[in-house]
Design an enzyme around this catalytic site. Structure first.
Site, PDB file in Angstrom:
ATOM      1  N   HIS A  81       0.877  -1.103  -0.214  1.00 29.40           N
ATOM      2  CA  HIS A  81       0.095  -0.102  -0.038  1.00 29.40           C
ATOM      3  C   HIS A  81       1.146   1.164   0.012  1.00 29.40           C
ATOM      4  O   HIS A  81       2.141   1.093  -0.228  1.00 29.40           O
ATOM      5  CB  HIS A  81      -0.999   0.014   1.242  1.00 29.40           C
ATOM      6  CG  HIS A  81      -0.146  -0.382   2.611  1.00 29.40           C
ATOM      7  ND1 HIS A  81       0.781   0.447   3.123  1.00 29.40           N
ATOM      8  CD2 HIS A  81      -0.206  -1.318   3.359  1.00 29.40           C
ATOM      9  CE1 HIS A  81       1.198   0.164   4.134  1.00 29.40           C
ATOM     10  NE2 HIS A  81       0.519  -1.039   4.476  1.00 29.40           N
ATOM     11  N   GLY A 120       1.958   3.210   2.208  1.00 31.36           N
ATOM     12  CA  GLY A 120       2.757   3.380   3.074  1.00 31.36           C
ATOM     13  C   GLY A 120       4.111   2.558   2.994  1.00 31.36           C
ATOM     14  O   GLY A 120       5.250   3.108   2.821  1.00 31.36           O
ATOM     15  N   HIS A 121       3.816   1.371   2.336  1.00 28.74           N
ATOM     16  CA  HIS A 121       5.247   0.678   1.661  1.00 28.74           C
ATOM     17  C   HIS A 121       5.848   1.444   0.621  1.00 28.74           C
ATOM     18  O   HIS A 121       7.092   1.678   0.641  1.00 28.74           O
ATOM     19  CB  HIS A 121       5.069  -0.731   1.125  1.00 28.74           C
ATOM     20  CG  HIS A 121       4.195  -1.713   2.176  1.00 28.74           C
ATOM     21  ND1 HIS A 121       2.810  -2.122   2.087  1.00 28.74           N
ATOM     22  CD2 HIS A 121       4.713  -2.229   3.334  1.00 28.74           C
ATOM     23  CE1 HIS A 121       2.629  -2.883   2.992  1.00 28.74           C
ATOM     24  NE2 HIS A 121       3.874  -3.007   4.064  1.00 28.74           N
ATOM     25  N   LYS A 136       4.926   3.512  11.710  1.00 27.31           N
ATOM     26  CA  LYS A 136       3.815   3.262  12.187  1.00 27.31           C
ATOM     27  C   LYS A 136       4.020   2.039  13.280  1.00 27.31           C
ATOM     28  O   LYS A 136       3.568   1.923  14.238  1.00 27.31           O
ATOM     29  CB  LYS A 136       3.037   2.402  11.225  1.00 27.31           C
ATOM     30  CG  LYS A 136       1.565   1.887  11.554  1.00 27.31           C
ATOM     31  CD  LYS A 136       0.828   1.223  10.727  1.00 27.31           C
ATOM     32  CE  LYS A 136       1.407  -0.042  10.226  1.00 27.31           C
ATOM     33  NZ  LYS A 136       0.659  -1.083  10.993  1.00 27.31           N
ATOM     34  N   ARG A 142      -3.584  -5.006   6.810  1.00 28.52           N
ATOM     35  CA  ARG A 142      -4.597  -5.661   7.634  1.00 28.52           C
ATOM     36  C   ARG A 142      -5.856  -5.044   7.458  1.00 28.52           C
ATOM     37  O   ARG A 142      -7.061  -5.473   7.777  1.00 28.52           O
ATOM     38  CB  ARG A 142      -4.225  -5.949   8.878  1.00 28.52           C
ATOM     39  CG  ARG A 142      -3.296  -6.896   9.204  1.00 28.52           C
ATOM     40  CD  ARG A 142      -3.133  -7.085  10.705  1.00 28.52           C
ATOM     41  NE  ARG A 142      -2.256  -8.441  10.936  1.00 28.52           N
ATOM     42  CZ  ARG A 142      -0.791  -8.399  11.151  1.00 28.52           C
ATOM     43  NH1 ARG A 142      -0.293  -7.227  11.282  1.00 28.52           N
ATOM     44  NH2 ARG A 142      -0.348  -9.301  11.493  1.00 28.52           N
TER      45      ARG A 142
END
Ligand code: AMP
Length: 289
Positions: free
Chosen positions: A34, A36-37, A156, A194
């Site tokens: 996503h 973030g990655h 995170k 998740r």
């Protein structure tokens, strides 16, 4: 973009880069990528530059899941991950072969683990007793396989970044650990693989993590230098969660961001972290207060 699956192949390539003086950045992930990655990929590219290589590993590491956790249900979509990596300018996607990462042959099973003993003890480590041992083991293995100069992790997973940094220092890995900011959805929910597991009702209430952290920050900022007690702030968090009946609090913690030592008196600059469950899904987040 190249995809490497064999451990020997990855190590051969890594030694080649080392001989050529090529700068290498590693972004370890469990896939189902996503934003973030992808922000970690951008950060990695900034560090090594256009002539360097960015390796993104995709490996759902079984040793960091407890026996009753969601290893089997963890979301996976390698096709989509490949496309996102290509678009983000990843040079090598490393998808290590599970049977080679952890030899399971009876009588000669994998039996060496790396464990950090101090920063791993509280919070996630208390709720998930074997989790960080799995994380530090797999990160150490990835460092040996990829030989990166720098590895990028997300804020995170605040405690994870601290544990990995300590392990890297303690075991003298010549790797610089870079921590990149948390990427969020529009309503403030931290992006996570998740999140797709949440039902629409759960997804609507998942904003609770952010709301609690912002309420805690307001309370601490208002109190200023005198701060508030951890107990009072814990009660405030529980009170905030009353509006979100689907959210079950696992823990809320207040600690020094460098040492992770719990604060009894919480003042601006302390870190707060919390973990909650929504149905079968466990989510974490953290914030500087
Ligand atoms: P995971 O695939 O969940 O194990 O995460 C792989 C890496 O991505 C870890 O360093 C995480 O901290 C990081 N990461 C996960 N979610 C986010 C996010 N929302 N923002 C920034 N980094 C993240």
């Amino acid at each position: 973009m190249r995809e490497i699956r064999s451990l020997a192949g990855m190590q051969r390539q890594a030694r080649g880069w080392q001989r050529a003086g090529t700068r290498v950045a590693l972004v370890p992930t469990m896939g189902y990528l996503h934003e973030g990655h992808l922000s970690l990929v951008c950060r990695a590219r900034q560090v090594v530059g256009p002539a360097g290589v960015v390796v993104l590993s995709v490996y759902v590491n079984p040793t960091q899941f407890g026996p009753r956790e969601d290893l089997a249900r963890y979301p996976r979509d390698l096709q989509r991950d490949r496309r996102l990596c290509r678009e983000a300018g990843v040079d090598v996607m490393f998808v290590p072969d599970d049977a080679a990462m952890y030899v399971r042959e009876p009588g000669r099973e994998h039996s060496t683990f790396v464990g950090e003993q101090v920063l791993s003890a509280g919070m996630e480590g208390a709720s998930r007793p074997t989790h960080f041992r799995g994380v530090t083991t797999v990160v150490a293995k990835l460092f040996n396989l990829v030989l990166p100069e720098v590895a990028v992790f997300g804020a995170k997973d605040f405690q994870q970044a601290a544990v990995v940094r300590r392990m890297t220092r303690d075991l003298n890995f010549p790797v610089r650990i870079v921590v990149a900011p948390t990427v969020r959805e529009e309503d403030g929910l931290a992006r996570s693989s998740r999140n797709v597991r949440l039902s629409s009702e759960e997804r609507a209430q998942a904003v609770a993590l952010r709301e609690v952290l912002l309420a805690l920050r307001r309370a601490v900022q208002t109190a200023g230098g005198a701060g508030r007690t951890a107990g009072a702030l814990g009660r405030l968090a529980t009170q905030c969660l009353e509006r979100f009946p689907l959210v079950r609090l696992d823990y809320v913690a207040f600690f020094d961001p460098e040492t992770l030592v719990p604060c009894r008196r919480v003042t601006p600059g302390c870190q707060a972290a919390l973990a909650v469950c929504l149905g079968q899904t466990r989510l974490i987040d953290n914030e500087r207060l």
